[in-house]
Design a protein around this motif. Structure first.
Motif, PDB file in Angstrom:
ATOM      1  N   LEU A 147      90.082 -47.048  27.564  1.00  0.00           N
ATOM      2  CA  LEU A 147      90.405 -45.617  27.555  1.00  0.00           C
ATOM      3  C   LEU A 147      91.060 -45.215  26.234  1.00  0.00           C
ATOM      4  CD1 LEU A 147      90.502 -43.008  29.277  1.00  0.00           C
ATOM      5  CD2 LEU A 147      92.746 -43.744  30.091  1.00  0.00           C
ATOM      6  N   VAL A 148      92.037 -45.988  25.784  1.00  0.00           N
ATOM      7  CA  VAL A 148      92.734 -45.677  24.534  1.00  0.00           C
ATOM      8  C   VAL A 148      91.779 -45.785  23.348  1.00  0.00           C
ATOM      9  CG1 VAL A 148      94.535 -46.490  22.962  1.00  0.00           C
ATOM     10  CG2 VAL A 148      95.005 -46.332  25.406  1.00  0.00           C
ATOM     11  N   LEU A 149      90.974 -46.839  23.324  1.00  0.00           N
ATOM     12  CA  LEU A 149      90.036 -47.032  22.220  1.00  0.00           C
ATOM     13  C   LEU A 149      89.042 -45.875  22.134  1.00  0.00           C
ATOM     14  CD1 LEU A 149      89.134 -48.956  19.964  1.00  0.00           C
ATOM     15  CD2 LEU A 149      87.618 -50.056  21.623  1.00  0.00           C
ATOM     16  N   TYR A 150      88.572 -45.403  23.267  1.00  0.00           N
ATOM     17  CA  TYR A 150      87.619 -44.294  23.286  1.00  0.00           C
ATOM     18  C   TYR A 150      88.256 -43.035  22.702  1.00  0.00           C
ATOM     19  CZ  TYR A 150      83.854 -41.289  25.034  1.00  0.00           C
ATOM     20  OH  TYR A 150      82.809 -40.400  25.134  1.00  0.00           O
ATOM     21  N   ILE A 151      89.499 -42.765  23.070  1.00  0.00           N
ATOM     22  CA  ILE A 151      90.198 -41.579  22.565  1.00  0.00           C
ATOM     23  C   ILE A 151      90.366 -41.679  21.049  1.00  0.00           C
ATOM     24  CG2 ILE A 151      92.403 -40.339  22.575  1.00  0.00           C
ATOM     25  CD1 ILE A 151      90.895 -39.805  25.071  1.00  0.00           C
ATOM     26  N   VAL A 152      90.740 -42.852  20.549  1.00  0.00           N
ATOM     27  CA  VAL A 152      90.967 -43.026  19.109  1.00  0.00           C
ATOM     28  C   VAL A 152      89.668 -42.861  18.333  1.00  0.00           C
ATOM     29  CG1 VAL A 152      91.647 -44.685  17.334  1.00  0.00           C
ATOM     30  CG2 VAL A 152      92.995 -44.485  19.412  1.00  0.00           C
ATOM     31  N   VAL A 153      88.598 -43.473  18.818  1.00  0.00           N
ATOM     32  CA  VAL A 153      87.330 -43.463  18.080  1.00  0.00           C
ATOM     33  C   VAL A 153      86.687 -42.080  18.097  1.00  0.00           C
ATOM     34  CG1 VAL A 153      84.968 -44.372  18.046  1.00  0.00           C
ATOM     35  CG2 VAL A 153      86.912 -45.914  18.406  1.00  0.00           C
ATOM     36  N   THR A 154      86.696 -41.398  19.233  1.00  0.00           N
ATOM     37  CA  THR A 154      86.012 -40.111  19.351  1.00  0.00           C
ATOM     38  C   THR A 154      86.911 -38.919  19.037  1.00  0.00           C
ATOM     39  OG1 THR A 154      86.515 -39.975  21.716  1.00  0.00           O
ATOM     40  CG2 THR A 154      84.455 -41.048  21.083  1.00  0.00           C
ATOM     41  N   GLY A 155      88.209 -39.155  18.899  1.00  0.00           N
ATOM     42  CA  GLY A 155      89.131 -38.070  18.590  1.00  0.00           C
ATOM     43  C   GLY A 155      89.456 -37.989  17.110  1.00  0.00           C
ATOM     44  N   LYS A 156      90.632 -37.486  16.799  1.00  0.00           N
ATOM     45  CA  LYS A 156      91.064 -37.356  15.398  1.00  0.00           C
ATOM     46  C   LYS A 156      91.661 -38.685  14.956  1.00  0.00           C
ATOM     47  CE  LYS A 156      91.752 -32.385  15.791  1.00  0.00           C
ATOM     48  NZ  LYS A 156      92.663 -31.234  15.579  1.00  0.00           N
ATOM     49  N   THR A 157      90.776 -39.612  14.599  1.00  0.00           N
ATOM     50  CA  THR A 157      91.141 -41.007  14.363  1.00  0.00           C
ATOM     51  C   THR A 157      92.217 -41.145  13.310  1.00  0.00           C
ATOM     52  OG1 THR A 157      88.871 -41.631  14.928  1.00  0.00           O
ATOM     53  CG2 THR A 157      90.234 -43.291  13.834  1.00  0.00           C
TER      54      THR A 157
END
Length: 744
Positions: free
Chosen positions: A329-339
């Protein structure tokens, strides 16, 4: 003259107490002192008295020896009545309950908030001091014990045990609320933005895990090293002695049990509020009270189904799944968000968190306008939440940490899960703040007014939102079910008397507590939802602060006893260094022969019959003729199948001398004199065990006389330990050994 039984089957021999030696027989002065001090009530003042605790706690309330588990009816009935009465009050008088609790919390935060702040700070300092002291190398179990779980599995279980679904709930609303309504900075300023995520990190940081570590290491130490029940009351034995079997012990268990139920119910309540939004979004359901109650009932059904799964099967699998789901979940947020922003913010958050940690822990908001209200809504609520969860998580951590050193246990508990918490909060919190900085005021208001909707509203802004919402709901559901299942198990243990720390309470008790916790959760949802849960947690966690202080005092006393024993042994080693220390000195031919010797089970059994038993029999007979209360017994060993010859000298008023010969299965090394030639790849060592485990050397191959010399060397060492322990621990800072008849 009295007779001592000989479990080996020999004829009973007369045993006379020794008058001339303080530690060789009955010490009338010591007995008189203990009588004057009130032997039935006063706590132990040294390790020799603490060693009697296991036998005392194995007795039922009529003083008869027992190893059977049974319900502690006073604790069970009183705790049930308190929780049921509170639940019915909240269900039938929701407004009155909510208003009354709000008034109590307002008064408490203004007048008693400093107690929570001081307690959490003291707990942090105490566990760090214990971990880095010399006693940090003491194991949660005998000296020879080793961990049951691999490192990854253990860390995953640590994480899942102490982190609930509530972290997802507050990871978005916390930072945004602190940005708009900071306790000290100007609202919506750069300083408030920098501080917003740090406050949520702080609330989910080292304080809660230090509380878990304190109670976990204390209960694990007394359960696995001293053979006591795995409970809060057993951890207080050095402080209050045999009183723990009476009303004082029951009161302690009632406070711990009620606090645990409140903590678990609060976590479940917050969880169902959040999960209801997730299920409503995924399946088009109405996210109301009916769906929330339905999720509570699901947790009850899962708990009932898992009553036979145990820690090993159920919680371990869920814990590892939980860790992987949270990481994904955290990895998905980091990769697809404002990295870039998220990674830069994470580095700055960690630095600011570490730098300001001491100042925040002693912050009471005494000089801030409406500071007590802010403290009650945030810091005091979380401190109370961790206190309420402390006994629950402490039992679970102790169960999975047998064999680990105290230092390893504490360092892992306050670093690995805390780092996971920091990463999760930073990623979600800064993702939410990024939307606020972009001018999304509608989202900001939603996150503050309805945190559960704010969390899922944030997830909907990412690509593949349906998958992300499903993953977040699945991760939250795992957190939720772990808390419910483990909580029911711990509640059943707290309401039972269980001599064996490896056992759990009755299955029907787990079902009962899961049902009662469900009723309490539904009651608080009806009475006002999350706010009411915060009020109830603050109120019922206050008595647990007293338990925390008592546990620290009790554990400190036990560690002083450990130190006395270690120093006594070191003193003996120094005095015997020229003679080879503890291990019996062998001839050079014996040493060379031992290099190529990998005895089988048949060989060690034969050696025990030909050498060990005759040697210990001669020593036993000689000790008895000299007037010592000595006995030779044979203890079954289910691991090796080889009986353990056990030589014991009963020392009146002191810790008994124990010399036990144990066959230990050991892998044959692939180097050295020869390589394994059979399919087992193992051989047997004959190791000497004392009260604290194996002494680490092998008796195989020595002569009968050398073995007798070893017994006598160790007995002399035991006398030296008792003498040093008596000198070092005849009194303690907590319970000075003062003769009441001479006190003015």
């Amino acid at each position: 003259m009295q007779e001592s039984p000989d479990p080996s089957g020999n004829e009973k021999r007369p045993t006379q107490p020794i008058e001339r030696s303080k530690f060789g027989g009955t010490d009338h002065a010591h007995d008189t002192r203990r009588h004057k001090r009130g032997e039935e009530l006063l706590p132990p003042v040294s390790s020799r008295e603490l060693g009697e605790a296991q036998r005392e706690l194995e007795k039922d309330f009529q003083g008869r020896p027992t190893r059977k588990s049974h319900v502690n009816w006073p604790v069970f009935i009183i705790s049930s009545i308190v929780i049921l009465a509170f639940s019915l009050w909240a269900i039938f008088k929701p407004d009155a309950a909510s208003n009354t609790m709000a008034d109590v919390v307002a008064w408490g935060s203004a007048n008693l908030g400093w107690i929570f702040v001081v307690t959490t700070t003291a707990v942090i300092l105490f566990v760090l001091w214990v971990a880095f002291s010399k006693e940090g190398q003491v194991r949660l179990g005998p000296d020879h014990s080793r961990p049951q779980y691999k490192l990854f599995t253990w860390v995953a279980m640590l994480f899942a045990a102490g982190v609930g679904i509530d972290m997802l709930f507050y990871s978005v609303t916390g930072p945004i609320s602190q940005y708009y309504s900071p306790p000290m900075e100007v609202p919506e300023s750069p300083a408030a933005a920098r501080d917003a995520v740090i406050w949520t990190m702080f609330h989910y940081g080292i304080a809660g895990w230090s509380m878990y570590a304190l109670l976990g290491m204390a209960m694990g130490y007394f359960a696995y090293r001293w053979g006591m029940p795995l409970s809060i009351r057993a951890a207080l034995y050095p402080l209050i002695g045999k009183r723990i079997k009476g009303a004082p012990g029951d009161v302690i268990d009632i406070f711990a049990l009620v606090g645990t139920v409140m903590g678990v119910a609060t976590s479940m309540g917050i969880g169902v509020v959040l999960l209801a939004i997730g299920f409503a979004t995924l399946f088009g359901l109405e996210a109301g009270l009916a769906l929330q109650i339905g999720l509570v009932l699901v947790a009850v059904l899962v708990t009932i189904a898992a009553t036979s799964s145990g820690v090993d099967k159920g919680v371990r699998i869920i814990s590892e799944l939980n860790l992987w789901a949270a990481a994904a979940l955290v990895l998905y947020i980091v990769v697809t968000g404002k990295t870039s922003f998220l990674l830069h913010a994470l580095v700055e958050n960690v630095g600011e968190f570490v730098w300001t940690l001491p100042e925040r822990h002693l912050q009471t908001m005494a000089y801030e306008q409406d500071g007590s209200e802010w403290m009650a809504s945030w810091t005091l609520f979380f401190w109370a939440f961790w206190l309420a969860w402390g006994p629950f998580v402490g039992v679970f951590l102790a169960r999975i940490s047998r064999g680990r050193t105290i230092r390893e246990f504490v360092i892992a508990a306050i670093t690995v899960p805390v780092l996971c918490d920091i990463v999760i909060i930073s990623v979600f919190g800064n993702s939410g703040l990024a939307e606020v900085f972009a001018g999304n005021t509608e989202f900001a208001e939603l996150a503050q007014d309805s945190p559960e909707q704010g969390f899922y509203s944030l997830l909907e802004m990412f690509p593949g939102s349906t998958f992300l919402i499903a993953l977040a709901t699945f991760s939250g559901l795992l957190f939720y079910l772990t808390s419910a299942n483990s909580g029911a198990m711990v509640m059943s243990n707290f309401s039972s008397f269980i001599p064996d720390p490896a056992e759990d309470g009755a299955k029907w008790l787990r079902v009962f507590w899961s049902l009662l916790t469900a009723v309490l959760t539904i009651a608080m949802l009806i009475a006002g939802g999350v706010t009411t849960m915060e009020y109830a947690t603050l109120i019922f966690a206050l008595p647990v602060t007293v338990i925390a202080w008592l546990v620290m005092a009790s554990f400190l006393k036990a560690l002083r006893m450990e130190r006395a024993e270690r120093e006594g042994r070191n003193k003996y080693r120094r005095s015997q260094a020229a003679g080879g220390g503890y291990a019996p000195e062998r001839s050079w031919r014996q040493r060379v022969s031992g290099l190529r010797s990998y005895p089988s089970k048949k060989s060690v059994t034969s050696y025990i019959e030909r050498t060990v038993v005759p040697a210990l029999t001669d020593v036993t007979n000689e000790f008895r003729e000299q007037g010592y209360a000595a006995e030779l017994s044979y203890v079954p060993d289910t691991d090796s199948g080889v009986e353990r010859p056990t030589f014991t000298v009963h020392v009146s008023g002191e810790r008994n001398f124990l010399y036990q010969v144990v066959a230990v299965s050991t892998p044959i090394p692939t180097f050295g004199g020869r390589t394994p030639t059979d399919e087992t790849n193992t051989y047997f060592r004959l190791e000497v065990f004392t009260h604290t485990g194996s002494e680490g050397y092998n008796l195989m191959g020595i002569t009968k006389q050398q073995l007798i010399d070893d017994v006598l060397d160790r007995y002399e060492a035991h006398l030296m330990f008792l003498g040093h322990s008596s000198d070092a621990d005849a009194s303690s800072f907590v319970t000075p050994a003062v003769d009441p008849d001479t006190t003015t």
